[in-house]
Design an enzyme around this catalytic site. Structure first.
Site, mmCIF file in Angstrom:
data_model
loop_
_atom_site.group_PDB
_atom_site.id
_atom_site.type_symbol
_atom_site.label_atom_id
_atom_site.label_comp_id
_atom_site.label_asym_id
_atom_site.label_seq_id
_atom_site.Cartn_x
_atom_site.Cartn_y
_atom_site.Cartn_z
ATOM 1 C CG HIS A 1 -1.970 -1.021 1.208
ATOM 2 N ND1 HIS A 1 -3.057 -0.970 2.041
ATOM 3 C CD2 HIS A 1 -2.128 -2.146 0.469
ATOM 4 C CE1 HIS A 1 -3.850 -2.008 1.816
ATOM 5 N NE2 HIS A 1 -3.284 -2.745 0.863
ATOM 6 C CD GLU B 1 -1.982 4.178 3.245
ATOM 7 O OE1 GLU B 1 -3.158 4.396 3.591
ATOM 8 O OE2 GLU B 1 -1.671 3.375 2.344
ATOM 9 C CB CYS C 1 -6.667 -0.315 5.224
ATOM 10 S SG CYS C 1 -4.956 -0.899 5.147
ATOM 11 C CB CYS D 1 -2.032 1.621 6.105
ATOM 12 S SG CYS D 1 -1.665 0.735 4.569
#
Length: 148
Positions: free
Chosen positions: A56, A58, A86, A89
Site C-alpha cells: 500500500h 502508506e 486501512c 496501514c
C-alpha cells in the site's frame, strides 16, 4: 523558524503519487511523509505490480521515510494519504509513532476509523477531508472505469 506549507500543498504531492498508481492501473492511492517541510518518504499503491497485498502507498512511504532517517520511529513527521488508511496501514503508522495523519477522502468500507480501539499512537493528531473532492474523484474515476 520555517513557516510550514499548508496541508493542501503536501496533499497535492500525495495526489501526484496516486496518479502514478493510476497510470499503472493500480488503485490510485498516494502518500507522502513530511518532516520540517521536507518530503522524506513517498509511495503509491503497488499491490498488483509487486504481487504483494501489503504494498500500500502508506507502507511504501513509511519504508522510504524510515530509510531516510535510518530509524523505525518517525516522531515529528506527518503522513499525507489521499484516502483514509486501512487498519493494516494505520497500525504501521501507529508503530512508527507518526505525529500527524492527514487524509483526503474517508473510506467507509475499510478505513481504520471503523475500528476501536484506534491503532494509532495515542498522541497522534488526525486531520480529515483535506482536498476530499479531488481525492474521492480520482478513486471514483478508477472504479467507474473498472466497471465498464
Amino acid at each position: 523558524m520555517i513557516k510550514p506549507f499548508p496541508d493542501e500543498f503536501f496533499m497535492s504531492m500525495a495526489l501526484k503519487e496516486a496518479m502514478m498508481a493510476l497510470q499503472e492501473e493500480e488503485i490510485p492511492i498516494g502518500s507522502v511523509i513530511v518532516a520540517k517541510n521536507q518530503i522524506v518518504g513517498r509511495g503509491y499503491n503497488q499491490v498488483e505490480r509487486l504481487h504483494d497485498v501489503t504494498a500500500h502507498a502508506e507502507i511504501i512511504a513509511l519504508t522510504a521515510a524510515s530509510n531516510f532517517f535510518n530509524n523505525k520511529y518517525l516522531s515529528g513527521c506527518t503522513i499525507y494519504v489521499t484516502i483514509e488508511p486501512c487498519m493494516m496501514c494505520a497500525a504501521a503508522i501507529g508503530w512508527a509513532q507518526i505525529e500527524r495523519i492527514v487524509y483526503g477522502a474517508s473510506d467507509p468500507k475499510k478505513g481504520f476509523t471503523l475500528f476501536t480501539p484506534s491503532p494509532l499512537h495515542p498522541k497522534a493528531i488526525v486531520e480529515t477531508n483535506v482536498m476530499n473532492d479531488e481525492c474521492a474523484e480520482l478513486l471514483g474515476q478508477f472504479f467507474r472505469k473498472k466497471r465498464e
